[in-house]
Scaffold this motif. Structure first.
Motif, PDB file in Angstrom:
ATOM      1  N   LEU A 172       0.610  -1.243  -0.104  1.00 31.81           N
ATOM      2  CA  LEU A 172      -0.115  -0.209   0.070  1.00 31.81           C
ATOM      3  C   LEU A 172       0.837   1.356  -0.007  1.00 31.81           C
ATOM      4  O   LEU A 172       2.048   1.227   0.469  1.00 31.81           O
ATOM      5  N   ASN A 173       0.251   2.296  -0.767  1.00 27.29           N
ATOM      6  CA  ASN A 173       1.001   3.652  -0.625  1.00 27.29           C
ATOM      7  C   ASN A 173      -0.072   4.628  -0.009  1.00 27.29           C
ATOM      8  O   ASN A 173      -1.048   4.817  -0.788  1.00 27.29           O
ATOM      9  N   LEU A 174       0.531   5.058   1.350  1.00 33.91           N
ATOM     10  CA  LEU A 174      -0.398   5.925   1.895  1.00 33.91           C
ATOM     11  C   LEU A 174       0.281   7.318   2.114  1.00 33.91           C
ATOM     12  O   LEU A 174       1.349   7.295   2.635  1.00 33.91           O
ATOM     13  N   LYS A 175      -0.389   8.391   1.684  1.00 29.54           N
ATOM     14  CA  LYS A 175      -0.083   9.688   2.108  1.00 29.54           C
ATOM     15  C   LYS A 175      -1.105  10.428   2.662  1.00 29.54           C
ATOM     16  O   LYS A 175      -2.384  10.342   2.188  1.00 29.54           O
ATOM     17  N   ALA A 176      -0.767  11.548   3.703  1.00 33.79           N
ATOM     18  CA  ALA A 176      -1.961  12.177   4.279  1.00 33.79           C
ATOM     19  C   ALA A 176      -1.340  13.670   4.397  1.00 33.79           C
ATOM     20  O   ALA A 176      -0.214  14.106   4.371  1.00 33.79           O
ATOM     21  N   THR A 177      -2.470  14.575   4.083  1.00 32.02           N
ATOM     22  CA  THR A 177      -2.320  16.019   4.292  1.00 32.02           C
ATOM     23  C   THR A 177      -3.270  16.668   5.288  1.00 32.02           C
ATOM     24  O   THR A 177      -4.244  15.879   5.615  1.00 32.02           O
ATOM     25  N   THR A 191      -6.181  11.185   3.633  1.00 32.08           N
ATOM     26  CA  THR A 191      -5.561  10.026   3.548  1.00 32.08           C
ATOM     27  C   THR A 191      -6.001   9.704   1.986  1.00 32.08           C
ATOM     28  O   THR A 191      -6.971   9.175   1.845  1.00 32.08           O
ATOM     29  N   LYS A 192      -4.706   9.492   1.289  1.00 32.87           N
ATOM     30  CA  LYS A 192      -4.829   9.137  -0.094  1.00 32.87           C
ATOM     31  C   LYS A 192      -4.260   7.540  -0.071  1.00 32.87           C
ATOM     32  O   LYS A 192      -3.027   7.383   0.179  1.00 32.87           O
ATOM     33  N   ILE A 193      -4.937   6.657  -0.582  1.00 33.47           N
ATOM     34  CA  ILE A 193      -4.394   5.080  -0.469  1.00 33.47           C
ATOM     35  C   ILE A 193      -4.536   4.444  -1.770  1.00 33.47           C
ATOM     36  O   ILE A 193      -5.555   4.546  -2.477  1.00 33.47           O
ATOM     37  N   ASN A 194      -3.308   4.209  -2.371  1.00 32.35           N
ATOM     38  CA  ASN A 194      -3.108   3.688  -3.662  1.00 32.35           C
ATOM     39  C   ASN A 194      -2.721   1.978  -3.411  1.00 32.35           C
ATOM     40  O   ASN A 194      -2.126   1.744  -2.651  1.00 32.35           O
ATOM     41  N   PHE A 195      -3.538   1.433  -4.114  1.00 30.81           N
ATOM     42  CA  PHE A 195      -3.494  -0.139  -4.141  1.00 30.81           C
ATOM     43  C   PHE A 195      -3.362  -0.738  -5.092  1.00 30.81           C
ATOM     44  O   PHE A 195      -3.420  -0.203  -6.317  1.00 30.81           O
TER      45      PHE A 195
END
Length: 620
Positions: free
Chosen positions: A571-576, A616-620
């Protein structure tokens, strides 16, 4: 104490005034000794419970090796606990041993009213109850029916005789819970059906079942007051147990008493079905495990109603049952039959006439639709073992059942409590809190994501009901994929199984799909008057989930979002934050539990902010 009372009083209408009054009376009757006087101690039931029978004629070869291995394990003194842990327990087993700690209960000959649920020297009472749920009985009955080896029949009779000697009526921990008593009735009757002797039951078997029915009937109001699966299990046991005895060619017990038990059990069961199963199928306890407990209980009931020519349920009741089963279908997240690990998970799997894993819900669902509609949900071209429970009920017809086609859409919200989105290789679930029945943990707005059959955003599970701080940790908001304000839980705790200030959701934007993107938004306000709004957008074309958590906080406190995932999860998680500033992730190791008293490592990714939003953006 005053604080707990202030939390309790607003809950009285939701808990039910009669339920609360009965619980007060119940505890008073315990302290005054009236409950003990109502349930006198009995004597062991002696003799052979089951006799020889003819062999099954068309049991599939593919299933035989696993069935034989399970039966042989029992003969070698090995039993499974919570369908996962294997221990050497003796032959017959020591019914009062905790093999996890190698301890044995002190004073097992006490009246059940004199024993505690949570302060025994052996720890968690559920461990003692496991071998007395009689899973081994139906394992040995199946093995005898398939292979015809008398050692299996002899062993199941010897073990039942030993159990009755060590657990005479109302004596010891195995009589303490009416639901456990009802589960034994289910297994005793089922074994009789497997062996094709349920119309000519032996006198010892009739007597043992009668004693169980007397224990259930005498205390069933306690189960009703819980508004949970205790009521459904006990009513089912009372109804079908009495029906079973009334269908004997030679009845050795009072038919007047049995007719009373039968009428009472059926009436209570119908009441529980209509009260505790919501119109779209959600059971009151908001748990996939407890949903299956009710599904399996009602499979057992409906099949017995057919076998013993009982009047059918009304269309209203059958409609509710259909939705109950469809709920479980929807919660099956992958081809292996695994559901999201949502709600309380105590290791219960009542339907065990198969060799499948505890986490495989296909046997339960397949059987339920088989008995309810004479249809099958899952194709079984590879002859996997999830058909076996259906085989034991309909050995000649089960392969000819037509496919069941559900009219449920591939996305929706069930009873304003569970959101789901299901596509071919993706399933998303979200817990939506409501305040009608008792919540079991602080999991409001938890999001569970499955991709290509894998649970890539997961819940931590339950682990144990009686492990002190470990139990609290698994119930905590920090164990779920949701928001925590400062260091507070979403709801204040009143007692082991009761929270105060139940949460209620306000839907801001109903779930919809536009241009291939699913979106939804809802909010709740907690006991500290902090408001949490969770919105998400799921773009299946881009394999991206965007979750926006907005806050209306009364104080300048920190808000944290937790995301739990398997070790080495892809998973690739990024948050702002509210100001579009990147938030630094805090990665930590933690644990999850898929089986009762089992833990395994997972990872937890945490983002924190003092602002009023985390995206949170979650790329899967």
């Amino acid at each position: 104490m005053l604080k707990k009372l202030s939390l309790l009083f607003p809950l009285l209408p939701k808990l039910g005034y009669w339920n609360v009054a009965y619980m007060l009376w119940y505890r008073t009757s315990f302290k005054l000794g009236w409950r003990k006087a109502k349930f006198p101690l009995g004597n062991p039931v002696r003799g052979n419970f089951y006799k020889s029978t003819f062999l099954a004629s068309n049991y599939p070869e593919e299933w035989k090796s696993q069935l034989r291995a399970r039966a042989e394990a029992a003969l070698q003194s090995h039993l499974d606990y919570f369908h996962h842990h294997s221990f050497e327990v003796g032959n017959p087993p020591n019914w009062f041993q905790n093999p996890f700690e190698d301890s044995v209960l002190n004073n097992p000959d006490k009246h059940w009213t004199e024993l505690s649920d949570f302060d025994l020297n052996t720890g968690d009472i559920k461990i003692l109850w496991e071998p007395s749920r009689f899973d081994w009985l139906t394992d040995l009955a199946r093995a005898y029916k398939v292979f015809g080896d008398e050692k299996y029949l002899m062993t199941l009779n010897v073990w039942l005789q030993d159990w009755s000697e060590k657990n005479p009526k109302n004596c010891g921990p195995n009589w303490k819970c009416g639901q456990e008593t009802a589960i034994r009735v289910m297994k005793l009757v089922t074994a009789s059906q497997i062996l094709d002797q349920d119309f000519e039951a032996s006198q010892p078997l009739q007597q043992l079942i009668l004693e169980h029915l007397e224990r259930i009937s005498g205390n069933i109001n306690y189960a009703i007051a819980q508004d949970n699966n205790h009521g459904t299990s006990e009513a089912a046991g009372l109804y079908i147990g009495a029906t079973y005895l009334l269908n004997q060619k030679k009845i050795n017990v009072s038919s007047k008493k049995l007719n009373y038990f039968k009428k009472r059990g059926r009436k209570i069961l119908i009441n529980r079905i209509l009260k505790l199963i919501a119109t779209k199928g959600t059971f009151a306890q908001q748990s996939v495990t407890y949903q299956r407990v009710v599904v399996d209980t009602l499979s057992w009931v409906v099949y017995a109603m057919q076998r013993y020519n009982e009047p059918k349920f009304s269309n209203q009741v059958n409609g509710r049952l259909l939705r109950l089963g469809e709920w479980q279908m929807i919660m099956t997240a992958n081809a292996a039959g695994n559901p999201p690990n949502l709600g309380s998970n105590d290791g219960a799997m009542l339907e065990n006439l198969h060799q499948c894993d505890y986490r495989d819900f296909r046997p339960s669902t397949q059987l339920f639709f088989g008995v309810l509609l004479n249809k099958r949900v899952f194709n079984n071209q590879d002859n996997d073992g999830f058909d076996e429970a259906l085989y034991w009920r309909y050995p000649k017809a089960y392969l000819n059942f037509p496919q069941y086609k559900s009219d449920q859409p591939n996305f929706g919200v069930l009873d304003n409590q569970f959101l789901y989105i299901k596509e071919e290789q993706l399933s998303l679930y979200m817990r939506i809190p409501q305040d009608k029945f008792r919540p079991s943990s602080s999991d409001a707005f938890h999001v569970d994501l499955w991709v290509n059959g894998k649970n890539i955003l997961c819940d931590s599970g339950t682990y144990s009901y009686n492990s002190g701080s470990e139990t609290d940790r698994f119930k905590s908001v920090t164990a779920h994929n949701t928001i925590q304000f400062d260091h507070h839980e979403q709801m204040p705790k009143i007692s082991r199984f009761l929270y105060g200030s139940w949460l209620k959701t306000s839907i801001k934007k109903p779930l919809e799909k536009k241009s291939g993107i699913y979106s939804f938004s809802a909010s709740y306000k907690d006991h500290n008057q902090n408001k949490h709004t969770r919105s998400f957008a799921l773009n299946t074309n881009l394999s991206q989930l965007t979750v926006t958590d907005s806050f209306d906080k009364l104080k300048e406190i920190e808000a944290k979002v937790f995301w739990h995932m398997p070790i080495n999860g892809e998973l690739n998680l990024k948050a702002t934050d509210q100001n579009s500033e990147n938030l630094r992730p805090k990665m930590s190791s933690t644990e999850a539990s898929l089986y009762y008293l089992e833990k395994h490592p997972i990872q937890n990714l945490q983002f924190s902010t003092q602002t009023n939003q985390i995206t949170t953006k979650i790329n899967f």
